[in-house]
Write a protein that holds these residues in place. Structure first.
Motif, PDB file in Angstrom:
ATOM      1  N   LEU A 572       0.878  -1.311  -0.049  1.00  0.00           N
ATOM      2  CA  LEU A 572       0.089  -0.032   0.006  1.00  0.00           C
ATOM      3  C   LEU A 572       0.951   1.338  -0.162  1.00  0.00           C
ATOM      4  N   ALA A 573       0.686   1.882  -1.052  1.00  0.00           N
ATOM      5  CA  ALA A 573       1.466   3.404  -1.065  1.00  0.00           C
ATOM      6  C   ALA A 573       0.772   4.522  -1.199  1.00  0.00           C
ATOM      7  N   ALA A 574       1.222   5.821  -0.646  1.00  0.00           N
ATOM      8  CA  ALA A 574       0.697   7.057  -0.845  1.00  0.00           C
ATOM      9  C   ALA A 574       1.661   7.982  -1.102  1.00  0.00           C
ATOM     10  N   TYR A 575       1.404   9.048  -1.586  1.00  0.00           N
ATOM     11  CA  TYR A 575       2.307   9.706  -1.864  1.00  0.00           C
ATOM     12  C   TYR A 575       1.995  11.546  -1.943  1.00  0.00           C
ATOM     13  N   ILE A 576       2.696  12.502  -1.944  1.00  0.00           N
ATOM     14  CA  ILE A 576       2.238  13.649  -2.084  1.00  0.00           C
ATOM     15  C   ILE A 576       3.566  14.420  -2.935  1.00  0.00           C
ATOM     16  N   MET A 577       3.581  15.210  -3.785  1.00  0.00           N
ATOM     17  CA  MET A 577       4.334  15.717  -4.395  1.00  0.00           C
ATOM     18  C   MET A 577       4.066  17.152  -4.801  1.00  0.00           C
ATOM     19  N   LEU A 585      13.894  27.795 -13.599  1.00  0.00           N
ATOM     20  CA  LEU A 585      14.059  26.585 -12.415  1.00  0.00           C
ATOM     21  C   LEU A 585      12.925  25.994 -12.453  1.00  0.00           C
ATOM     22  N   ARG A 586      12.934  24.285 -12.459  1.00  0.00           N
ATOM     23  CA  ARG A 586      11.659  23.546 -12.073  1.00  0.00           C
ATOM     24  C   ARG A 586      11.810  22.772 -11.042  1.00  0.00           C
ATOM     25  N   ILE A 587      11.374  22.706  -9.757  1.00  0.00           N
ATOM     26  CA  ILE A 587      11.525  21.751  -9.026  1.00  0.00           C
ATOM     27  C   ILE A 587      10.395  20.940  -8.797  1.00  0.00           C
ATOM     28  N   VAL A 588      10.601  19.474  -8.783  1.00  0.00           N
ATOM     29  CA  VAL A 588       9.636  18.363  -8.509  1.00  0.00           C
ATOM     30  C   VAL A 588       9.920  17.744  -7.162  1.00  0.00           C
ATOM     31  N   ALA A 589       9.226  17.920  -6.115  1.00  0.00           N
ATOM     32  CA  ALA A 589       9.825  17.312  -4.927  1.00  0.00           C
ATOM     33  C   ALA A 589       8.530  16.527  -4.214  1.00  0.00           C
ATOM     34  N   GLY A 590       8.817  15.643  -3.378  1.00  0.00           N
ATOM     35  CA  GLY A 590       7.770  14.933  -2.658  1.00  0.00           C
ATOM     36  C   GLY A 590       8.087  13.817  -1.808  1.00  0.00           C
ATOM     37  N   PHE A 591       7.390  13.187  -1.092  1.00  0.00           N
ATOM     38  CA  PHE A 591       7.417  12.029  -0.360  1.00  0.00           C
ATOM     39  C   PHE A 591       6.423  10.723  -0.597  1.00  0.00           C
ATOM     40  N   ARG A 592       7.312   9.723  -0.695  1.00  0.00           N
ATOM     41  CA  ARG A 592       6.209   8.473  -0.789  1.00  0.00           C
ATOM     42  C   ARG A 592       6.533   7.422   0.457  1.00  0.00           C
ATOM     43  N   TYR A 593       5.299   6.961   0.693  1.00  0.00           N
ATOM     44  CA  TYR A 593       5.049   5.986   1.805  1.00  0.00           C
ATOM     45  C   TYR A 593       4.510   4.435   1.244  1.00  0.00           C
ATOM     46  N   GLU A 594       5.507   3.426   1.585  1.00  0.00           N
ATOM     47  CA  GLU A 594       5.196   2.078   1.116  1.00  0.00           C
ATOM     48  C   GLU A 594       5.024   1.174   2.349  1.00  0.00           C
ATOM     49  N   LYS A 595       4.092   0.559   2.392  1.00  0.00           N
ATOM     50  CA  LYS A 595       3.999  -0.351   3.504  1.00  0.00           C
ATOM     51  C   LYS A 595       3.532  -1.726   2.940  1.00  0.00           C
ATOM     52  N   THR A 596       4.675  -2.813   3.298  1.00  0.00           N
ATOM     53  CA  THR A 596       4.501  -4.125   2.629  1.00  0.00           C
ATOM     54  C   THR A 596       4.280  -4.972   3.906  1.00  0.00           C
ATOM     55  N   GLN A 597       3.126  -5.988   3.486  1.00  0.00           N
ATOM     56  CA  GLN A 597       2.831  -7.183   4.166  1.00  0.00           C
ATOM     57  C   GLN A 597       3.302  -8.300   3.390  1.00  0.00           C
ATOM     58  N   LEU A 632       9.383   5.612   4.323  1.00  0.00           N
ATOM     59  CA  LEU A 632       9.335   6.799   3.779  1.00  0.00           C
ATOM     60  C   LEU A 632      10.244   7.296   2.766  1.00  0.00           C
ATOM     61  N   LEU A 633       9.954   7.737   1.758  1.00  0.00           N
ATOM     62  CA  LEU A 633      10.826   7.930   0.888  1.00  0.00           C
ATOM     63  C   LEU A 633      11.034   9.158   0.264  1.00  0.00           C
ATOM     64  N   PRO A 634      11.812   9.931   0.326  1.00  0.00           N
ATOM     65  CA  PRO A 634      11.623  11.347  -0.444  1.00  0.00           C
ATOM     66  C   PRO A 634      12.481  11.288  -1.808  1.00  0.00           C
ATOM     67  N   SER A 635      12.023  12.449  -2.615  1.00  0.00           N
ATOM     68  CA  SER A 635      12.521  12.378  -3.893  1.00  0.00           C
ATOM     69  C   SER A 635      12.717  13.930  -4.182  1.00  0.00           C
ATOM     70  N   LEU A 636      13.818  14.209  -5.154  1.00  0.00           N
ATOM     71  CA  LEU A 636      13.662  15.592  -5.531  1.00  0.00           C
ATOM     72  C   LEU A 636      14.330  15.727  -7.023  1.00  0.00           C
ATOM     73  N   ASN A 637      13.709  16.187  -7.857  1.00  0.00           N
ATOM     74  CA  ASN A 637      14.101  16.454  -9.265  1.00  0.00           C
ATOM     75  C   ASN A 637      14.156  17.885  -9.498  1.00  0.00           C
ATOM     76  N   VAL A 638      15.424  18.285  -9.933  1.00  0.00           N
ATOM     77  CA  VAL A 638      15.402  19.712 -10.210  1.00  0.00           C
ATOM     78  C   VAL A 638      15.979  19.894 -11.777  1.00  0.00           C
ATOM     79  N   ARG A 639      15.251  20.783 -12.460  1.00  0.00           N
ATOM     80  CA  ARG A 639      15.824  21.180 -13.786  1.00  0.00           C
ATOM     81  C   ARG A 639      15.954  22.467 -14.115  1.00  0.00           C
TER      82      ARG A 639
END
Length: 902
Positions: A572-577, A585-597, A632-639
């Motif tokens: 089960l995953a949920a994210y916000i970005m 400058l273009r910035i794309v940033a967010g967090f993704r949460y993944e729970k594994t059973q 909980l995994l962050p991501s940052l992409n900058v162009r």
């Protein structure tokens, strides 16, 4: 108090009246196509100059801007290989403006320049790469058709940083930046594809014929709305849609290929069709696209391998591979605000193999020779069903998708024979790529052998997954800058099942005359092979005498019960970005949460052999483990657009990769052997091979930095640096010294290692010239360090399958009649595995291919391809290059075909 309330009320009323005085915003939608409105262009950059709003055209050439205040604006559209488009538009209050844009080059329509051919493929891929939010490498459908690639894996090998693992000379698995293919994520039309092969996560991409593919995208950095299990990267396979092109379209391809090593000629047929349909006076609202591909290839290989010490094995392969792929895709678009789709993809891959082998064991007077055969049919199937929709609801974009995918591998009635002999003089120095074996004449005669064992197997693997996802996005203004907020969720439920059923027959062979199985001597190009085995005689004998053969029941049960398991995985995953454009400058940033059973069920199987107590039995006990974990995994992409032609990118992401299913499966195979020596002392040897359900996923911190320069026309010059710090790397180790394995002599189990690092640079250059010349080159230089265990001690080495150098070179030419390409792929040597005290190395591989097309007209062409022109073999060695581990030849392949397109 009443006075204050009156003032407040008056102020609120004034604000409301003032707000109502503002004009309602409008929207703008457009489509980018060629002059005849037959081809749409994806990846073009579209900008509203006054608002600094930017977007990109989608695969159907469309783009959209929402919530624009009424007024005059300037639209700017740029597409590599075409002249820029500048146009003034007027947005009316509470209305949606629609417009059509046409690409031109130097005042001429671009249809003859970018619609087909080499330049079309390069232009499409580079434009999508330029406008991407993350670091991507892309293969367009046009580019796939310009190379002699039989499947998706071989098409991807042309990209920077990508290499392939071959099986019988054909590309099968794709590695990104030298990492194990199990660390990649593969999706088809947005749906995760399970693996048909037992025990692994990696998807063999040779099951997908290239004719079914509309485009390939490799994401080397991920965004938060993507699956996190992509340490290597994510491969997206897109199949065709009727809205990828205007009106009715169709294509048919007929091909014959000839393998020089086996002198076999094989057929191939593919076809596609798409059309749009109208209802009344409404624009095209319903689209149908279908494609089918079938090939039936006969080929083979000659092989010789050794263990680097006292064994040499000669192998002769005769192979038939049949591929059938089909896709049916439906689209319903009642208006621009609502879109519905159904995507289907089916792939069937069958492999019929008959292998003959001579295995020599050098031990002086005790030397032995085995002659064996492997007769098996293997079929893999992949089915992917994807349904979803997209809705523009005021200023919100809602997308949702449901998917089902299933992969299976069946190996029914596999039949293997082993014949043995001894008493002959054998000798070999085991040196050189092709070790020479000195043997007496009688070694090559089957009459001097006795049947020793027959193995009969029915193996099956099933891997299926259900998924559902939704995404919500809204364009807004943040700190006076254009922005977007996006969030969503995804649920995946996966089950991997491996069922092994093996029966060994090892008795009642004394009265069998081996001469009854003699076949013609194989045409083995690496030396003398001797008498061959007759495939039909072997199968016929077994079918007629199976009931009378003696079964080795314990050996059969330990392998059948011990190697069968079921793994289940619910994610089960949920994210916000968020995305923001600050000038260039273009910035794309967010967090993704993944729970594994995770759960796994199998067996603990122990074979007990006690000569003293006359015990010979098999103990089988069920074993099940359940666990869960989350991240909980962050991501940052900058162009950053330094100039119009110079783009810099930076990415920091955290990703993970779950262990292979066979590594985390609940199984234990234990063998206990008790004997009494000549002094009457009892000794017990216990050895085990076990899975590890407690394995942690790989975790990786990833850094990427790239510079891309687009000098004008169709071309790019780029350079990039990447770094990965991987923890929980899985290694195989002897854990017999652990408390739970007290009394065992050896216990081999996968465990989480210390760490591994990977870093390198990627260089790429592509340039098309007005005279029709095309030059393309890319190279990746990388270095890795990994900590593993060898004989209980820490051992530092490189990552398995990681090559320090990977590169491609293409020289092409194109005019109105001819399309020619000469391509070279290179992969340097790499560590394959640690085999005992030896390092098994895969030698460098360099392959040269040629493709050519002659255009009879814009609808028809003839083509000729030459594959593996230099007859490059596959070679592995132990520690030193002249110490053979495996040498295999495949020969050259030539293809002649005809294509018609409407």
């Amino acid at each position: 108090m009443k006075f204050k309330l009156s003032i407040i009320s008056s102020a609120c009323l004034a604000a409301m009246l003032s707000a109502s005085a503002y004009a309602e915003p409008g929207n703008f939608v457009g489509t980018l196509s060629d002059g005849n409105k037959q081809v749409y262009f994806e990846g073009a950059q579209v900008k509203i100059k006054e608002l600094n709003l930017t977007t990109q055209t989608r695969r159907d050439g469309t783009f959209r801007f929402n919530n624009i205040e009424p007024g005059h604006y300037t639209i700017e559209i740029s597409y590599l290989g075409a002249a820029p488009i500048v146009k003034t538009i007027y947005i009316e209050e509470n209305k949606t403006l629609k417009d059509q844009f046409t690409l031109t080059e130097s005042g001429n329509t671009i249809e003859d320049i970018v619609v087909y051919g080499q330049r079309a493929g390069q232009a499409g891929a580079l434009n999508m790469q330029r406008s991407a939010d993350s670091i991507k490498s892309i293969v367009s459908s046009d580019a796939i058709g310009q190379f002699p690639d039989q499947n998706v894996a071989e098409a991807l090998q042309r990209l920077p940083g990508l290499s392939i693992e071959r099986d019988q000379g054909e590309g099968r698995f794709v590695g990104i930046r030298g990492l194990d293919p199990n660390l990649n994520n593969v999706t088809v039309n947005g749906i995760n594809i399970p693996s048909p092969e037992a025990g692994v996560r990696s998807v063999a991409l040779d099951v997908f014929p290239s004719e079914l593919v509309e485009g390939l995208e490799v994401s080397k950095s991920v965004t938060s709305d993507m699956d996190a299990d992509a340490i290597g990267g994510s491969v997206e396979i897109r199949s065709l849609s009727a809205f990828d092109r205007a009106g009715e379209s169709a294509s048919v391809t007929l091909q014959a290929s000839h393998n020089q090593l086996r002198s076999d000629t094989s057929p191939k047929v593919s076809a596609s069709y798409s059309n749009r349909y109208k209802f009344g006076n409404v624009d095209d609202v319903f689209g149908v696209a279908a494609a089918v591909s079938w090939s039936d290839r006969d080929f083979g290989s000659d092989n010789i391998e050794s263990n680097g010490d006292d064994e040499v094995e000669q192998r002769h392969y005769k192979i038939n591979r049949e591929r059938l792929g089909a896709a049916l895709n439906l689209d319903y678009r009642p208006d621009f605000n609502n879109q519905y789709y159904l995507r289907t993809l089916y792939s069937q891959f069958s492999d019929t193999e008959f292998r003959q082998a001579n295995a020599f064991t050098f031990a002086g007077d005790d030397s032995e020779v085995e002659r064996s055969s492997k007769d098996r049919f293997e079929e893999q199937q992949i089915l992917s069903l994807t349904g979803g929709a997209e809705h523009q609801i005021n200023q919100w974009l809602l997308t949702y998708q449901a998917g089902y995918s299933k992969a299976s591998e069946d190996e029914p009635e596999a039949l293997n024979y082993v014949f043995k002999t001894d008493g002959f003089t054998l000798n070999s120095d085991l040196l050189g790529k092709i070790p020479h074996v000195e043997q007496q004449v009688g070694v090559s005669e089957l009459a001097n052998y006795k049947l020793d064992e027959i193995e009969f197997a029915n193996n099956q693997s099933n891997d299926k997954e259900y998924s559902f996802r939704f995404d919500l996005a809204k364009d807004l203004t943040f700190l006076n800058y254009p922005s977007q907020i996006k969030f969503g969720s995804k649920y995946r439920s996966r089950e991997k099942q491996q069922a092994t059923q093996v029966t060994f027959f090892d008795g009642d062979f004394d009265n069998i005359d081996s001469d009854m199985f003699v076949g013609g001597s194989p045409d083995w190009g690496l030396g003398e092979f001797g008498e061959g085995l007759n495939k039909h005689a072997l199968r016929s004998f077994f079918n007629s005498n199976r009931a009378n053969l003696e079964v080795a029941q314990l050996d059969s049960d330990i392998e059948s019960r011990g190697e069968s398991f079921i793994n289940k995985e619910d994610i089960l995953a949920a994210y916000i970005m968020g995305t923001i454009d600050i000038e260039q400058l273009r910035i794309v940033a967010g967090f993704r949460y993944e729970k594994t059973q995770f759960s796994t069920s199998g067996h603990k199987v122990e074979l007990i052999e006690d000569e003293y107590s006359d015990i010979n039995q098999l103990d089988v006990n069920p074993w099940q483990v359940d666990r869960d974990y989350d991240y909980l995994l962050p991501s940052l992409n900058v162009r950053y657009n330094v100039t119009e032609n110079l783009i810099s990118r930076f990415a920091y992401t955290q990703t993970l990769s779950r262990p292979k299913f066979e590594e985390s499966a609940a199984f234990q195979i234990i063998e206990s052997n008790t004997v009494k020596d000549s002094d009457g002392v009892l000794t017990t040897e216990r050895e085990a091979s076990v899975g590890n359900p407690e394995l942690k996923p790989f975790e990786s911190d990833n850094i990427d930095f790239t510079i891309e320069y687009y000098p004008g026309g169709i071309g790019v010059l780029s350079a990039g640096y990447f770094y990965k710090n991987i923890s929980n790397f899985v290694i195989y180790a002897d854990v017999a010294n652990q408390p739970q394995w007290q009394g065992f002599d050896e216990v081999i189990q996968p465990i989480n290692g210390d760490k591994a690092t990977l870093q390198g640079i990627e260089l790429a250059w592509v340039k098309t010239f007005e005279n029709g010349l095309l030059l393309a080159a890319n190279a990746t230089f990388s270095d890795s360090e990994a900590v593993t265990l060898l004989d209980g001690k820490r051992f530092e080495t490189s990552l398995p399958n990681q090559a320090d150098r990977v590169g491609n070179l293409t020289v092409g030419y194109e005019d109105e009649k001819w399309n020619l390409r000469l391509t070279m792929t290179h992969k340097s040597e790499n560590l394959e595995e640690i085999d005992g005290e030896l390092l098994r190395m895969e030698d460098s591989h360099q392959q040269l291919d040629f493709s050519s097309k002659y255009y009879i007209n814009q609808k028809m062409n003839l083509y000729f391809n030459a594959i593996n022109i230099t007859d490059q073999p596959f070679y592995n060695y132990f520690s030193e290059r002249n110490r053979n581990a495996q040498y295999e030849e495949y020969g050259r392949t030539f293809e002649l075909g005809f294509t018609w397109k409407m």
